[in-house]
Design a protein around this motif. Structure first.
Motif, PDB file in Angstrom:
ATOM      1  N   GLY A 199      98.754   5.402 -69.564  1.00 52.49           N
ATOM      2  CA  GLY A 199     100.159   5.725 -69.794  1.00 52.49           C
ATOM      3  C   GLY A 199     100.363   6.676 -70.955  1.00 52.49           C
ATOM      4  N   HIS A 200      99.605   6.494 -72.016  1.00 49.56           N
ATOM      5  CA  HIS A 200      99.787   7.319 -73.211  1.00 49.56           C
ATOM      6  C   HIS A 200      98.758   8.429 -73.320  1.00 49.56           C
ATOM      7  N   PHE A 201      97.560   8.126 -72.855  1.00 48.89           N
ATOM      8  CA  PHE A 201      96.429   8.965 -73.251  1.00 48.89           C
ATOM      9  C   PHE A 201      95.889   9.839 -72.119  1.00 48.89           C
ATOM     10  N   HIS A 233     103.446  11.045 -73.974  1.00 47.65           N
ATOM     11  CA  HIS A 233     103.735   9.734 -74.555  1.00 47.65           C
ATOM     12  C   HIS A 233     102.970   9.494 -75.856  1.00 47.65           C
ATOM     13  N   GLN A 241     101.254   5.959 -80.013  1.00 48.16           N
ATOM     14  CA  GLN A 241     101.786   6.070 -78.664  1.00 48.16           C
ATOM     15  C   GLN A 241     103.284   5.839 -78.662  1.00 48.16           C
ATOM     16  N   ALA A 242     103.980   6.635 -77.853  1.00 49.64           N
ATOM     17  CA  ALA A 242     105.401   6.393 -77.620  1.00 49.64           C
ATOM     18  C   ALA A 242     105.532   5.326 -76.544  1.00 49.64           C
ATOM     19  N   LEU A 243     106.690   4.754 -76.446  1.00 49.55           N
ATOM     20  CA  LEU A 243     106.916   3.670 -75.497  1.00 49.55           C
ATOM     21  C   LEU A 243     106.722   4.170 -74.076  1.00 49.55           C
ATOM     22  N   THR A 244     106.065   3.387 -73.272  1.00 53.93           N
ATOM     23  CA  THR A 244     106.014   3.666 -71.839  1.00 53.93           C
ATOM     24  C   THR A 244     105.941   2.339 -71.118  1.00 53.93           C
TER      25      THR A 244
END
Lengths: 359, 89
Positions: free
Chosen positions: A54-56, B54, B84-87
């Motif tokens: 999701g972030h990476f 993100h 990290q941003a919210l996801t």
């Protein structure tokens, strides 16, 4: 029959091994991480798992020891542009991983959102974008189907000639190449998208092909689950005939072609756009064994009340054609050892399932 | 030298201890870290060199304004936080 089953889920890769009459789960890999695709390469036993962190970002891992250990390898990526801005392409998801031909050891294909096709010739150590497909002028008409971005979910490699490829795009039609991806044509006459404006109903590049599956022993037989219905080609995907009147529904995402019988395939029907659940909340698999003329509805062992949806890669058949696996977005996993006549639930509490693949 | 700290959530994917970098911009600071830790690069920025969608980067208590070229300036006493941003779940 295949005794290894890999299940790519929203929160890890779970592999099962058949022991007696049971499927036993191994310890999951990539626990908590979204696995968007898995490939068990029959040529050399190598496993590949695509992650969509999701972030990476998108990552790719390879296992040379049947999943006992994993190493991160290069992930497909678009070439760097000179002056990047918000519009420069980036791989959002690996939607499908496919092995090249038997005479092409180490060749892999990756279909992605936003519509890039990538090739590796070295077991995933390096990847390159297929420029000739990416630079097609028609690509600007590709659109999101299933995800916000257009994507390549199906890559068929002809077992008779690995240079003969067919790519399915959601949405963007069917694109064969006769020269290993050097050039591409738009085919699929007969595919129909009735929801489009009248002049675009038969426009080849507007077709929302959900999934393509070819008969390994007769690769000119190509089954297509389309947003608009079910289709079959007998000429390698040049033209398609629509299969109509199939109960309970002609809508769905997954299709699996029998590996040796060109008249047999399985689909998993659902309600179309308005409600993405099984028709009447009764999960069934529809199987034809006469080339699509008639279908049997298979529900023995499947739940009486169900909200399971089976995604494009959530249905698989092994090389015998007898053993099937099916995984849903509700986290249910079933197998069948008799071509779908009887299904057995293997797991009822998995994360949403993106792909099932026999090892 | 600017100090660079990465979210602990990155640690499960790739080792990324806090480090110091002689840098005038966020880009220079990150490039310095990536030079010694190449695997970390693709987790923070994409192939086009942009911050991943993100990922957030703060310089002390302010978020960076240039997420593409990463041209925000940093001083020797600044701390750069990468997290990290919210996801979704």
């Amino acid at each position: 029959m295949s005794d290894i089953l890999h299940v790519a889920t929203r929160k890890g890769l779970v592999s099962f091994k058949r022991a007696g009459n049971e499927w036993r789960a191994n310890a999951p890999a990539f626990i908590g991480q979204p696995v968007s695709a898995v490939l068990a390469d029959a040529r050399d036993g190598t496993l590949y798992a695509a992650l969509r962190l999701g972030h990476f970002g998108v990552k790719l891992h390879r296992s040379d020891d049947a999943g006992a250990s994993w190493s991160e390898i290069a992930a497909p990526a678009f070439p760097t542009v000179e002056t990047p801005d918000d519009n420069a392409p980036a791989v959002d998801m690996i939607w499908t991983l496919v092995a090249g031909g038997a005479d092409e050891p180490g060749v892999l294909w990756a279909g992605t959102t936003p519509g890039g096709l990538f090739k590796s010739s070295d077991c995933g150590a390096t990847w390159s974008l297929n420029d000739s497909l990416w630079n097609l002028p028609e690509r600007k008409d590709w659109a999101g189907g299933g995800y916000d971005l257009p994507g390549i979910h199906s890559v068929l490699v002809d077992p008779r000639d690995a240079k003969s490829l067919t790519v399915g795009v959601s949405t963007g039609g069917v694109w064969p190449s006769a020269d290993g991806g050097g050039s591409w044509r738009l085919t699929g006459t007969g595919l129909r998208a009735e929801y489009m404006p009248p002049d675009l109903v038969f426009d080849l590049k507007m077709q929302d092909v959900h999934r393509l599956s070819a008969c390994a022993a007769a690769p000119d037989i190509v089954w297509c689950q389309h947003h608009n219905g079910m289709f079959r080609s007998i000429d390698g995907g040049e033209t398609y005939s629509e299969i109509t009147g199939v109960k309970p529904s002609v809508f769905g995402f997954a299709v699996a072609a029998h590996p040796s019988d060109p008249n047999t395939a399985w689909f998993v029907p659902a309600i179309k756009d308005e409600l993405r659940i099984p028709v009447d909340a009764e999960l069934v698999v529809t199987q034809t064994s006469d080339g699509g003329k008639t279908f049997a509805s298979q529900s023995d062992g499947l739940p009486a009340v169900s909200y399971d949806l089976v995604y494009r890669h959530g249905l698989a058949v092994d090389r015998t054609g007898s053993r099937l696996a099916m995984g849903s977005t509700t986290g249910n996993l079933w197998t069948s050892d008799d071509s779908g006549r009887r299904w057995t639930q293997i797991h009822g509490h998995l994360p949403p399932i993106a792909e099932v693949a026999f090892g | 030298m600017a100090r660079i700290v990465f979210t602990p959530n990155l640690q499960r994917h790739v080792d990324c201890p806090p480090s110091n970098a002689p840098a005038a911009t966020v880009r220079e600071a990150l490039d310095h870290v990536f030079a010694g830790n190449p695997q970390l690069r693709s987790y923070v920025i994409d192939k086009q060199g942009r911050l991943r969608k993100h990922i957030n980067v703060y310089i002390n208590d302010r978020t960076v304004s240039d997420r593409i070229a990463l041209s925000d300036t940093v001083g020797a006493d600044d701390e750069i936080y990468v997290f990290q941003a919210l996801t979704g779940g």
